[in-house]
Design a protein around this motif. Structure first.
Motif, PDB file in Angstrom:
ATOM      1  N   GLU A  14       0.849  -1.185   0.000  1.00 16.73           N
ATOM      2  CA  GLU A  14       0.000   0.000   0.000  1.00 16.73           C
ATOM      3  C   GLU A  14       0.888   1.239   0.000  1.00 16.73           C
ATOM      4  N   PRO A  15       0.423   2.332  -0.569  1.00 21.22           N
ATOM      5  CA  PRO A  15       1.227   3.562  -0.536  1.00 21.22           C
ATOM      6  C   PRO A  15       1.331   4.098   0.896  1.00 21.22           C
ATOM      7  N   LEU A  16       2.433   4.763   1.157  1.00 25.79           N
ATOM      8  CA  LEU A  16       2.655   5.338   2.485  1.00 25.79           C
ATOM      9  C   LEU A  16       1.767   6.554   2.701  1.00 25.79           C
ATOM     10  N   PRO A  17       1.370   6.818   3.945  1.00 25.22           N
ATOM     11  CA  PRO A  17       0.630   8.056   4.220  1.00 25.22           C
ATOM     12  C   PRO A  17       1.504   9.280   3.950  1.00 25.22           C
ATOM     13  N   ASP A  18       0.871  10.436   3.803  1.00 26.04           N
ATOM     14  CA  ASP A  18       1.616  11.655   3.462  1.00 26.04           C
ATOM     15  C   ASP A  18       2.659  12.014   4.505  1.00 26.04           C
ATOM     16  N   TRP A  20       4.636  10.148   6.104  1.00 18.17           N
ATOM     17  CA  TRP A  20       5.828   9.296   6.035  1.00 18.17           C
ATOM     18  C   TRP A  20       6.665   9.575   4.802  1.00 18.17           C
ATOM     19  N   LYS A  21       6.180  10.373   3.884  1.00 19.90           N
ATOM     20  CA  LYS A  21       6.918  10.588   2.639  1.00 19.90           C
ATOM     21  C   LYS A  21       8.096  11.539   2.833  1.00 19.90           C
ATOM     22  N   GLN A  22       7.949  12.519   3.689  1.00 12.34           N
ATOM     23  CA  GLN A  22       9.023  13.476   3.977  1.00 12.34           C
ATOM     24  C   GLN A  22       9.264  13.478   5.488  1.00 12.34           C
ATOM     25  N   PRO A  23      10.030  12.523   6.009  1.00 10.93           N
ATOM     26  CA  PRO A  23      10.248  12.497   7.455  1.00 10.93           C
ATOM     27  C   PRO A  23      11.086  13.690   7.913  1.00 10.93           C
TER      28      PRO A  23
END
Length: 64
Positions: A14-18, A20-23
């Motif tokens: 599944e795609p990552l939540p928003d 988690w995309k730019q930690p």
């Protein structure tokens, strides 16, 4: 639910939540320093030879 459906559900991508995309690098570094400090204290307090020098080097490198 059979074993195949359970495995399919566990292994689906599944795609990552928003969030988690730019930690946040600073948050990750602070968590690293705190966790390493606590684990170093645990390592020093154990009655087995678990090492003292290398965990302290890691804490110093992460803090520096």
């Amino acid at each position: 639910m059979g074993p195949k459906s359970v495995l399919d559900q566990l292994l689906k991508i599944e795609p990552l939540p928003d969030g988690w995309k730019q930690p946040n690098l600073y948050f990750i570094l602070i968590v690293l320093v705190i966790m390493q400090f606590l684990l170093t204290a645990l390592s020093i307090g154990l009655p087995i030879p678990a090492g003292v020098v290398m965990p302290l080097f890691v804490v110093g490198a992460a803090g520096g």
